[in-house]
Design a protein around this motif. Structure first.
Motif: not given
Length: 248
Positions: A30-31, A175-176, A188-194
């Motif tokens: 998710g970078i 992602a969307r 796992a992209a939800r861990n730090f992006n929000p």
């Protein structure tokens, strides 16, 4: 409000030397790779970065680090990024290490307008008592250490005071997303992006798929996002792998 921009360069309008950035991602998951490369191309330098880690050698934020563009990093670990470790020990970059959960909460608190909070993480360690090196001399000796933090007891249990984090900009990947900046993340992209998105005064999101979102699909509301960069199918598919393993 339509927040879609036409290019990565347009998305990064207003970035400047010395700016601070909260950057999403968990390892290489998710970078915001397209925005990171555009930031490298912009030539800005002396920037501060807040992220779970600082990319890998030759990948993610590691590109900015290797180019000497990053002056300060707040992260939870150095990991196996050899260039990050070398620059830290050589005094070429200042590094504030903080427990991963505390880092997540500091970003969230910044986005929620909470200036500080108490946590048990780090009590009785150099995280609270000072001693963690922020910067080294070129010979590897310590030039600057983190100051001690306030420790206070609640119901007989000690807690350390941690301050919230806000940054000039935030760079995230979803992602969307829709034109209003509402975002949905995958695994796992939800861990730090929000959390990174919440902490930025100007948050820029690159999205793999620009579409309409049902309210129940929204992980981060568009109030936290100022600019949306739709990715091409090629950009969306280009994702790094931190560890490649094959069956013997």
């Amino acid at each position: 409000m339509d927040k879609v921009v036409g290019s990565a360069a347009e998305a990064l309008s207003g970035v400047h030397d010395g700016a601070s950035f909260a950057v999403g991602g968990f390892g290489l998951s998710g970078i915001p790779a397209v925005l990171i490369e555009a930031l490298l191309d912009s030539g800005v330098t002396g920037i501060g970065v807040v992220s779970n880690n600082c990319g890998t050698d030759g990948g993610g934020l590691g590109l900015l680090l290797a180019a000497g563009r990053i002056a300060r990093v707040t992260a939870s670990y150095i990991g196996e990024n050899k260039e990050f470790g070398r620059r830290y020990l050589a005094g070429e970059v200042e590094v504030e290490l903080t427990p991963q959960g505390s880092l997540a909460e500091r970003l969230r608190a910044g986005g929620c307008g909470i200036p500080a909070f108490y946590t048990p993480a780090g009590v009785g360690t150099p995280v609270a008592e000072s001693g963690l090196p922020l910067r080294h001399h070129p010979d590897g000796s310590v030039a600057l250490t983190a100051p001690p933090k306030e420790v206070r007891e609640f119901d007989g249990v000690p807690y350390v005071l941690e301050h919230a984090i806000t940054t000039d900009f935030a760079l995230v990947r979803a992602a969307r997303g829709d034109r209003h900046g509402n975002l949905s993340f995958r695994k796992a992209a939800r861990n730090f992006n929000p959390l990174a998105a919440m902490a930025g005064r100007i948050t820029i999101a690159e999205v793999e798929e620009l579409t309409d979102l049902d309210p129940d699909e929204v992980h981060l509301p568009g109030v936290f996002v100022q600019r949306v960069l739709p990715l091409t199918p090629e950009q969306a598919a280009a994702k790094g792998v931190e560890w490649r393993t094959v069956r013997a």
